[in-house]
Design a protein around this motif. Structure first.
Motif, PDB file in Angstrom:
ATOM      1  N   GLY A  30       0.758  -1.246   0.000  1.00 63.92           N
ATOM      2  CA  GLY A  30       0.000   0.000   0.000  1.00 63.92           C
ATOM      3  C   GLY A  30       0.785   1.291   0.000  1.00 63.92           C
ATOM      4  O   GLY A  30       0.207   2.364   0.216  1.00 63.92           O
ATOM      5  N   VAL A  31       2.092   1.230  -0.230  1.00 69.51           N
ATOM      6  CA  VAL A  31       2.885   2.458  -0.281  1.00 69.51           C
ATOM      7  C   VAL A  31       2.591   3.166  -1.608  1.00 69.51           C
ATOM      8  O   VAL A  31       2.685   2.541  -2.676  1.00 69.51           O
ATOM      9  N   PRO A  32       2.226   4.438  -1.578  1.00 75.24           N
ATOM     10  CA  PRO A  32       1.967   5.171  -2.828  1.00 75.24           C
ATOM     11  C   PRO A  32       3.164   5.094  -3.771  1.00 75.24           C
ATOM     12  O   PRO A  32       4.301   5.287  -3.345  1.00 75.24           O
ATOM     13  N   THR A  33       2.921   4.821  -5.024  1.00 76.44           N
ATOM     14  CA  THR A  33       4.020   4.592  -5.974  1.00 76.44           C
ATOM     15  C   THR A  33       4.931   5.805  -6.126  1.00 76.44           C
ATOM     16  O   THR A  33       6.116   5.647  -6.418  1.00 76.44           O
ATOM     17  N   GLU A  34       4.397   7.020  -5.914  1.00 71.47           N
ATOM     18  CA  GLU A  34       5.239   8.205  -6.083  1.00 71.47           C
ATOM     19  C   GLU A  34       6.352   8.292  -5.049  1.00 71.47           C
ATOM     20  O   GLU A  34       7.314   9.035  -5.213  1.00 71.47           O
ATOM     21  N   LEU A  35       6.231   7.493  -3.964  1.00 69.14           N
ATOM     22  CA  LEU A  35       7.261   7.528  -2.918  1.00 69.14           C
ATOM     23  C   LEU A  35       8.474   6.671  -3.271  1.00 69.14           C
ATOM     24  O   LEU A  35       9.529   6.811  -2.640  1.00 69.14           O
ATOM     25  N   LYS A  54       9.919   7.107   6.692  1.00 67.08           N
ATOM     26  CA  LYS A  54       9.858   8.434   7.323  1.00 67.08           C
ATOM     27  C   LYS A  54       8.642   9.209   6.834  1.00 67.08           C
ATOM     28  O   LYS A  54       7.946   9.864   7.623  1.00 67.08           O
ATOM     29  N   GLU A  55       8.372   9.131   5.541  1.00 65.30           N
ATOM     30  CA  GLU A  55       7.222   9.844   4.978  1.00 65.30           C
ATOM     31  C   GLU A  55       5.904   9.238   5.465  1.00 65.30           C
ATOM     32  O   GLU A  55       4.948   9.959   5.774  1.00 65.30           O
ATOM     33  N   LEU A  56       5.841   7.910   5.554  1.00 69.29           N
ATOM     34  CA  LEU A  56       4.633   7.265   6.077  1.00 69.29           C
ATOM     35  C   LEU A  56       4.390   7.674   7.524  1.00 69.29           C
ATOM     36  O   LEU A  56       3.245   7.878   7.943  1.00 69.29           O
ATOM     37  N   THR A  57       5.478   7.789   8.286  1.00 67.69           N
ATOM     38  CA  THR A  57       5.361   8.229   9.678  1.00 67.69           C
ATOM     39  C   THR A  57       4.867   9.671   9.732  1.00 67.69           C
ATOM     40  O   THR A  57       4.009  10.012  10.554  1.00 67.69           O
ATOM     41  N   ARG A  58       5.427  10.515   8.860  1.00 69.06           N
ATOM     42  CA  ARG A  58       5.006  11.922   8.829  1.00 69.06           C
ATOM     43  C   ARG A  58       3.520  12.029   8.501  1.00 69.06           C
ATOM     44  O   ARG A  58       2.802  12.867   9.054  1.00 69.06           O
ATOM     45  N   ARG A  59       3.055  11.163   7.585  1.00 73.22           N
ATOM     46  CA  ARG A  59       1.639  11.171   7.203  1.00 73.22           C
ATOM     47  C   ARG A  59       0.751  10.465   8.220  1.00 73.22           C
ATOM     48  O   ARG A  59      -0.472  10.441   8.075  1.00 73.22           O
ATOM     49  N   LYS A  60       1.372   9.861   9.221  1.00 72.63           N
ATOM     50  CA  LYS A  60       0.653   9.092  10.244  1.00 72.63           C
ATOM     51  C   LYS A  60      -0.161   7.960   9.613  1.00 72.63           C
ATOM     52  O   LYS A  60      -1.291   7.663  10.037  1.00 72.63           O
ATOM     53  N   ASP A  61       0.439   7.330   8.604  1.00 73.11           N
ATOM     54  CA  ASP A  61      -0.217   6.220   7.904  1.00 73.11           C
ATOM     55  C   ASP A  61       0.120   4.914   8.626  1.00 73.11           C
ATOM     56  O   ASP A  61       0.922   4.104   8.159  1.00 73.11           O
ATOM     57  N   PHE A  62      -0.526   4.714   9.772  1.00 69.19           N
ATOM     58  CA  PHE A  62      -0.219   3.545  10.587  1.00 69.19           C
ATOM     59  C   PHE A  62      -0.619   2.246   9.900  1.00 69.19           C
ATOM     60  O   PHE A  62       0.025   1.221  10.067  1.00 69.19           O
ATOM     61  N   THR A  63      -1.691   2.288   9.113  1.00 71.57           N
ATOM     62  CA  THR A  63      -2.159   1.070   8.442  1.00 71.57           C
ATOM     63  C   THR A  63      -1.076   0.489   7.541  1.00 71.57           C
ATOM     64  O   THR A  63      -0.801  -0.718   7.568  1.00 71.57           O
ATOM     65  N   THR A  64      -0.437   1.347   6.746  1.00 65.62           N
ATOM     66  CA  THR A  64       0.613   0.877   5.842  1.00 65.62           C
ATOM     67  C   THR A  64       1.858   0.459   6.609  1.00 65.62           C
ATOM     68  O   THR A  64       2.474  -0.573   6.304  1.00 65.62           O
TER      69      THR A  64
END
Length: 246
Positions: A30-35, A54-64
């Motif tokens: 589920g990581v956005p492809t642009e990352l 780091k970016e997922l953490t910044r976005r608070k995307d705990f599910t991913t």
């Protein structure tokens, strides 16, 4: 959320994959492809994985993040499994058979709340208190249970001493506070602590944090986990009590 040490273990494992494997893994979970998709092949896999996490953490995307971590925990090739599980536990999660569940207390949130109220009270030894909190979590993550418990005790000792010193200054007194017992006695004398509150709560917590040796029926890791929760909870209790004290 996951702390830096947790994401470092995740990134380290991800970097062991080939670049096509890494891209497939990230997309699958589920990581956005642009990352990640636009990074050149020459881009360091460790750097790529670290920046994605780091970016997922910044976005608070705990599910991913949770999906990535659970998949790694279940991979036979995970060489840092024990360290990763300890890091996740230190973040306040429960890991059972490769599944990550939120613990009964969010240690990350409790620690953040405690750090905030420490910082709004300049008369506390902020650098020392923050140091003990950091060492408590770092040592726990490294599996050094006794040392982690000692840092929890050091935190409570320092906090009680800071409170006693602050109250003594307000009262223009110079009490003897060279031992933790004298500190707790003084806090009862000035009515910051009620006697039953001191006897049943503060002395009880301090005594538990000071116990050495085995605890029958419970692992040392779980004891260290309980001590972390006690440290954070009693820390907030004491500071908020001081802020309302007159």
């Amino acid at each position: 959320m996951f702390n830096h040490k947790t994401t470092s273990y995740l990134a380290e494992h991800l970097s062991s994959k080939t670049r096509p494997q890494l891209d497939h893994f990230l997309g699958k979970h589920g990581v956005p492809t642009e990352l990640f998709a636009e990074r050149p092949e020459s881009y360091s896999k460790l750097k790529l994985a670290g920046e994605v996490l780091k970016e997922l953490t910044r976005r608070k995307d705990f599910t991913t993040l949770k999906s990535i971590a659970q998949a790694i925990l279940q991979e036979p090739s995970c060489t840092s499994l024990e360290h990763l599980e300890s890091a996740l536990t230190a973040d306040g999660f429960t890991v059972t058979d490769g599944k990550i569940e939120a613990g009964p207390v969010s240690i990350t949130e409790e620690r953040s709340a405690l750090e905030t109220i420490i910082e709004r009270n300049p008369y506390l030894s902020q650098d020392i208190l923050h140091h003990h909190l950091k060492q408590n979590i770092d040592l726990y993550t490294d599996g050094k249970w006794d040392a982690s418990i000692a840092q929890a005790r050091n935190f409570i000792e320092q906090l009680l001493h800071d409170i006693a010193m602050h109250l003594a200054k307000q009262r223009s007194e110079k009490p003897d506070l060279d031992k933790p017992l004298k500190v707790r006695n003084y806090l009862v004398t000035v009515c910051f602590l009620q006697k039953n509150e001191r006897d049943k709560l503060i002395d009880g917590v301090y005594g538990y944090l000071s116990e050495e040796g085995a605890h029958p029926g419970i692992s040392e890791q779980k004891v260290a986990h309980v001590c972390r929760i006690l440290c954070l909870t009693i820390g907030q209790y004491l500071i908020e009590k001081l802020e309302n004290y007159s």
